[in-house]
Design an enzyme around this catalytic site. Structure first.
Site, PDB file in Angstrom:
ATOM      1  N   GLN A 205      51.780 -35.688 126.953  1.00  0.00           N
ATOM      2  CA  GLN A 205      51.269 -35.092 125.717  1.00  0.00           C
ATOM      3  C   GLN A 205      52.091 -35.588 124.522  1.00  0.00           C
ATOM      4  O   GLN A 205      51.567 -35.850 123.456  1.00  0.00           O
ATOM      5  CB  GLN A 205      51.323 -33.554 125.804  1.00  0.00           C
ATOM      6  CG  GLN A 205      50.621 -32.851 124.651  1.00  0.00           C
ATOM      7  CD  GLN A 205      49.109 -33.086 124.638  1.00  0.00           C
ATOM      8  OE1 GLN A 205      48.496 -33.293 125.680  1.00  0.00           O
ATOM      9  NE2 GLN A 205      48.520 -33.064 123.446  1.00  0.00           N
ATOM     10  N   ASP A 240      38.782 -31.972 130.746  1.00  0.00           N
ATOM     11  CA  ASP A 240      37.821 -32.498 129.786  1.00  0.00           C
ATOM     12  C   ASP A 240      36.674 -33.061 130.615  1.00  0.00           C
ATOM     13  O   ASP A 240      36.880 -33.962 131.440  1.00  0.00           O
ATOM     14  CB  ASP A 240      38.454 -33.594 128.926  1.00  0.00           C
ATOM     15  CG  ASP A 240      39.457 -33.026 127.937  1.00  0.00           C
ATOM     16  OD1 ASP A 240      39.495 -31.781 127.781  1.00  0.00           O
ATOM     17  OD2 ASP A 240      40.208 -33.807 127.332  1.00  0.00           O
ATOM     18  N   GLU A 287      35.420 -28.191 120.765  1.00  0.00           N
ATOM     19  CA  GLU A 287      35.524 -29.264 121.755  1.00  0.00           C
ATOM     20  C   GLU A 287      34.554 -28.926 122.875  1.00  0.00           C
ATOM     21  O   GLU A 287      34.861 -28.133 123.767  1.00  0.00           O
ATOM     22  CB  GLU A 287      36.960 -29.368 122.294  1.00  0.00           C
ATOM     23  CG  GLU A 287      37.955 -29.893 121.262  1.00  0.00           C
ATOM     24  CD  GLU A 287      39.316 -30.249 121.865  1.00  0.00           C
ATOM     25  OE1 GLU A 287      39.467 -30.162 123.106  1.00  0.00           O
ATOM     26  OE2 GLU A 287      40.201 -30.606 121.086  1.00  0.00           O
TER      27      GLU A 287
HETATM   28 ZN   LIG Z   1      41.045 -31.162 126.580  1.00  0.00          ZN
END
Ligand SMILES: [Zn+2]
Length: 320
Positions: A205, A240, A287
């Site tokens: 990250q 995701d 998102e």
């Molecule tokens: Zn994500």
């Protein structure tokens, strides 16, 4: 004889009259005193200000005597009443609710409780709360709660390249099992889900965030990526997800796969973590691809109620 009798009678009548008068005076005195006493009560004062009996009950249910006494010295507090009756009202945040309302003209009780419960009365990245990893699948990571540099889930498993283009990607086993069930059901509906990002270490990250920061600065980096420690991907609970036909952040939202997930993912314990119109509360713009595992029970609750996971956490876990 007659005279004496009359005299006696007169005396008796005087006595009776005196006693009666005394009783009347006592009754009037007691009544006046009771009225005086009642006028000193908070209940009477609140009724005088304009609170209804039901509203006084609401105040008594949530506030201390001392707090109610303070209210008897001001005009009727309509906003306070609304806040006290909000379904996600948290008593210890009361002062913050009132302060936030004063700073945000036109704010409603619902918007104030939601904002304060999710800490948005403080700037992002200023609170520095440690994520309680003991909350397990319900741990909270956002722009206020963060994981330590060395936090790594203990039950990471490898994701098959059937579900993820490429090798070496990992996710927590509880999430993987739920995802496979969901993948199969979606597959039955003619939808092919594909994972694009899963567990990320603090260091990974860090490099994602730093690459944005180095090229376009902190403001841009913060708008597009979480700072290291503040990414949900480090929990090993977030994926995701795209479909084989809709593979970009630009087109996935309008895909059949996203529509299917919106209607069905909660049955497998997943929620779309950052929805449209919740940017204020979650700290992230919508998102459509970022799905967080919270378990079926909580995912179902969130599917049925119009609140974010951040709000759920504040009300049911932190203050539950
Ligand atoms: Zn994500």
């Amino acid at each position: 004889m007659k005279k004496t009798k009359l005299k006696l009678k007169k005396g008796v009548w005087f006595a009776i009259g005196g006693v009666l008068l005394l009783i009347i005076l006592i009754v009037i005195g007691v009544k006046s005193y009771q009225t005086y006493q009642y006028h000193q009560t908070n209940e009477y004062k609140l009724l005088e200000i304009g609170y209804s009996a039901e509203e006084i009950q609401v105040l008594e249910e949530h506030l201390s005597n001392e707090e109610i006494t303070t209210l008897t010295n001001t005009d009727k507090e309509e906003f306070l009443l609304e806040v006290l009756q909000d379904p996600y009202f948290i008593k210890s945040y009361l002062d913050r609710y009132m302060a936030y309302h004063n700073d945000h003209e036109g704010s409603t009780a619902r918007s104030v409780v939601a904002a304060v419960n999710t800490n948005t009365d403080y700037d992002y990245y200023t609170m520095d709360f440690d994520t309680n990893t003991e909350d397990d699948i319900l741990m909270l990571v956002n722009k206020y709660y963060h994981l330590s540099e060395d936090y790594e889930p203990t039950d990471l498993v490898n994701i098959s390249n059937r579900y993820y283009y490429g090798e070496g990607h990992q996710i927590r086993s509880v999430v993987y099992d739920a995802f496979i069930d969901m993948w199969n059901e979606a597959n039955n509906a003619g939808i092919y889900l594909i994972i694009n990002s899963s567990y990320r270490t603090f260091q990974e990250q860090q490099s994602v965030y730093d690459s944005y920061k180095d090229s376009r600065g902190t403001t841009y980096a913060d708008s597009i990526a979480a700072r290291p420690g503040y990414s949900e991907h480090q929990t090993g609970l977030s994926l995701d997800i795209f479909s084989t036909e809709y593979t970009t952040t630009a087109n996935f939202k309008d895909s059949p796969a996203h529509q299917w997930l919106t209607q069905n993912a909660y049955k497998y314990g997943f929620i779309q973590r950052y929805e449209a119109d919740t940017e204020e509360l979650t700290g992230f713009a919508e998102e459509a691809w970022h799905w967080r595992y919270v378990g079926v029970e909580v995912a179902t609750y969130l599917h049925e109620h119009d609140i974010t996971f951040d709000e759920y956490y504040a009300y049911f876990i932190l203050n539950g």
